[in-house]
Design a protein around this motif. Structure first.
Motif, PDB file in Angstrom:
ATOM      1  N   SER A  71       1.090  -1.056  -0.223  1.00 55.96           N
ATOM      2  CA  SER A  71      -0.351  -0.207  -0.312  1.00 55.96           C
ATOM      3  C   SER A  71       0.598   1.099  -0.075  1.00 55.96           C
ATOM      4  O   SER A  71       2.392   1.027   0.388  1.00 55.96           O
ATOM      5  CB  SER A  71      -0.713   0.028   0.909  1.00 55.96           C
ATOM      6  N   ARG A 107      -4.285   4.403   3.855  1.00 50.54           N
ATOM      7  CA  ARG A 107      -3.278   3.497   3.337  1.00 50.54           C
ATOM      8  C   ARG A 107      -4.178   2.878   1.424  1.00 50.54           C
ATOM      9  O   ARG A 107      -5.096   2.006   1.397  1.00 50.54           O
ATOM     10  CB  ARG A 107      -2.194   2.469   4.092  1.00 50.54           C
ATOM     11  N   TRP A 108      -3.279   3.325   0.615  1.00 53.44           N
ATOM     12  CA  TRP A 108      -3.497   2.960  -0.406  1.00 53.44           C
ATOM     13  C   TRP A 108      -3.063   2.246  -1.388  1.00 53.44           C
ATOM     14  O   TRP A 108      -2.346   2.343  -1.452  1.00 53.44           O
ATOM     15  CB  TRP A 108      -3.724   4.490  -1.488  1.00 53.44           C
ATOM     16  N   LEU A 109      -4.425   1.285  -2.383  1.00 50.13           N
ATOM     17  CA  LEU A 109      -3.866   0.700  -3.033  1.00 50.13           C
ATOM     18  C   LEU A 109      -3.900   0.803  -4.741  1.00 50.13           C
ATOM     19  O   LEU A 109      -5.418   2.048  -4.526  1.00 50.13           O
ATOM     20  CB  LEU A 109      -4.664  -0.781  -3.318  1.00 50.13           C
ATOM     21  N   ASP A 111      -3.685   0.619  -8.262  1.00 54.07           N
ATOM     22  CA  ASP A 111      -4.056  -0.147  -9.772  1.00 54.07           C
ATOM     23  C   ASP A 111      -3.960   0.208 -10.918  1.00 54.07           C
ATOM     24  O   ASP A 111      -4.370   0.661 -11.221  1.00 54.07           O
ATOM     25  CB  ASP A 111      -5.467  -0.918  -9.321  1.00 54.07           C
ATOM     26  N   SER A 122      -8.165   2.445  -4.846  1.00 54.58           N
ATOM     27  CA  SER A 122      -8.510   2.241  -3.888  1.00 54.58           C
ATOM     28  C   SER A 122      -8.534   2.478  -2.319  1.00 54.58           C
ATOM     29  O   SER A 122      -7.281   2.266  -1.945  1.00 54.58           O
ATOM     30  CB  SER A 122      -9.627   1.000  -4.443  1.00 54.58           C
ATOM     31  N   ASP A 124      -6.541   0.273   0.801  1.00 51.55           N
ATOM     32  CA  ASP A 124      -6.842  -0.969   1.606  1.00 51.55           C
ATOM     33  C   ASP A 124      -7.799  -1.275   2.695  1.00 51.55           C
ATOM     34  O   ASP A 124      -7.453  -0.729   3.285  1.00 51.55           O
ATOM     35  CB  ASP A 124      -4.982  -0.593   2.151  1.00 51.55           C
ATOM     36  N   GLY A 125      -8.027  -1.950   2.880  1.00 55.22           N
ATOM     37  CA  GLY A 125      -9.182  -2.575   3.220  1.00 55.22           C
ATOM     38  C   GLY A 125     -10.809  -2.380   2.802  1.00 55.22           C
ATOM     39  O   GLY A 125     -11.166  -2.791   4.215  1.00 55.22           O
ATOM     40  N   SER A 127     -12.202  -2.155   0.010  1.00 55.72           N
ATOM     41  CA  SER A 127     -12.902  -2.212  -1.229  1.00 55.72           C
ATOM     42  C   SER A 127     -13.964  -2.043  -1.483  1.00 55.72           C
ATOM     43  O   SER A 127     -14.668  -1.368  -2.400  1.00 55.72           O
ATOM     44  CB  SER A 127     -12.174  -3.201  -1.572  1.00 55.72           C
ATOM     45  N   THR A 131     -13.824   2.579  -5.681  1.00 52.37           N
ATOM     46  CA  THR A 131     -12.478   3.275  -6.106  1.00 52.37           C
ATOM     47  C   THR A 131     -12.881   4.914  -6.026  1.00 52.37           C
ATOM     48  O   THR A 131     -13.426   4.770  -6.089  1.00 52.37           O
ATOM     49  CB  THR A 131     -12.350   2.859  -7.072  1.00 52.37           C
TER      50      THR A 131
END
Length: 155
Positions: A71, A107-109, A111, A122, A124-125, A127, A131
Motif C-alpha cells: 500500500s 493506505r491506498w492500493l 491498480d 482504492s 486498503d481494506g 474495497s 475506487t
C-alpha cells in the motif's frame, strides 16, 4: 561441474524471493494525482475539505510513501503529518479528506502501471467503498474500478 549444478538452484531461489516480495506501486516521491479525463488535480492543503479537484498548481503535490504489504500513503507535500484519507463525514458516496496520518483509513492500493497510464485508487481494506472517482468538483469513493487517475511524478 559443481557451479553448473548450483546455478539452477540459485535462480529458483531468486524467483521465489521475487514472488514473495510485494511490488512497489510507485517509487517514493512527489506526484500529482490527476484526473485522466479532465486533467484536474486532486488538491491538498484544505484540512477536512481537501479532496477538491482543480487546477494543477501549488497545492497539488502529494508525497507517495510505500508501506509494507504494497500500500501507499499520500502525504501532503507541505505537511508530512497529514494524509489523503477517508473523510470523517458520514455521507454517501464517501468523501476523501486530508487528515492526520494513521488516524483514518489512509493506505491506498494502486491498480495499474505508474508510467503515465491511468490507475485506479482504492483504500486498503475498504474495497467495499469503491475506487476514487471524480464527482462534481471533488474526489469521492464509490467508483467501479475504472482507471480514472494518472500519477504524474514531479519530484
Amino acid at each position: 561441474m559443481r557451479i553448473r549444478s548450483i546455478l539452477p538452484l540459485a535462480a529458483s531461489a531468486v524467483a521465489v524471493v521475487a514472488l514473495s516480495t510485494p511490488a512497489q506501486a510507485v517509487d517514493n516521491g512527489y506526484y500529482l494525482i490527476q484526473n485522466a479525463e479532465s486533467g484536474q488535480c486532486l488538491n491538498s492543503g484544505g484540512g477536512v475539505f481537501a479532496g477538491e479537484l482543480g487546477d494543477c498548481g501549488r497545492y497539488s503535490a502529494w508525497h507517495a510513501i510505500n508501506l509494507p504489504g504494497g500500500s501507499v500513503q499520500f502525504r501532503e507535500a507541505n505537511d508530512e503529518g497529514r494524509c489523503l484519507a477517508l473523510s470523517p463525514l458520514k455521507i454517501y458516496p464517501p468523501a476523501v479528506a486530508e487528515r492526520e496520518c494513521d488516524i483514518s483509513p489512509d493506505r491506498w492500493l494502486i491498480d495499474g502501471p505508474s508510467n503515465g497510464v491511468g490507475v485506479a485508487l482504492s483504500l486498503d481494506g475498504a474495497s467495499n467503498l469503491g475506487t476514487l472517482t471524480p464527482q462534481d468538483d471533488r474526489a469521492r469513493l464509490g467508483g467501479q474500478g475504472d482507471r480514472e487517475w494518472v500519477l504524474v511524478r514531479v519530484g
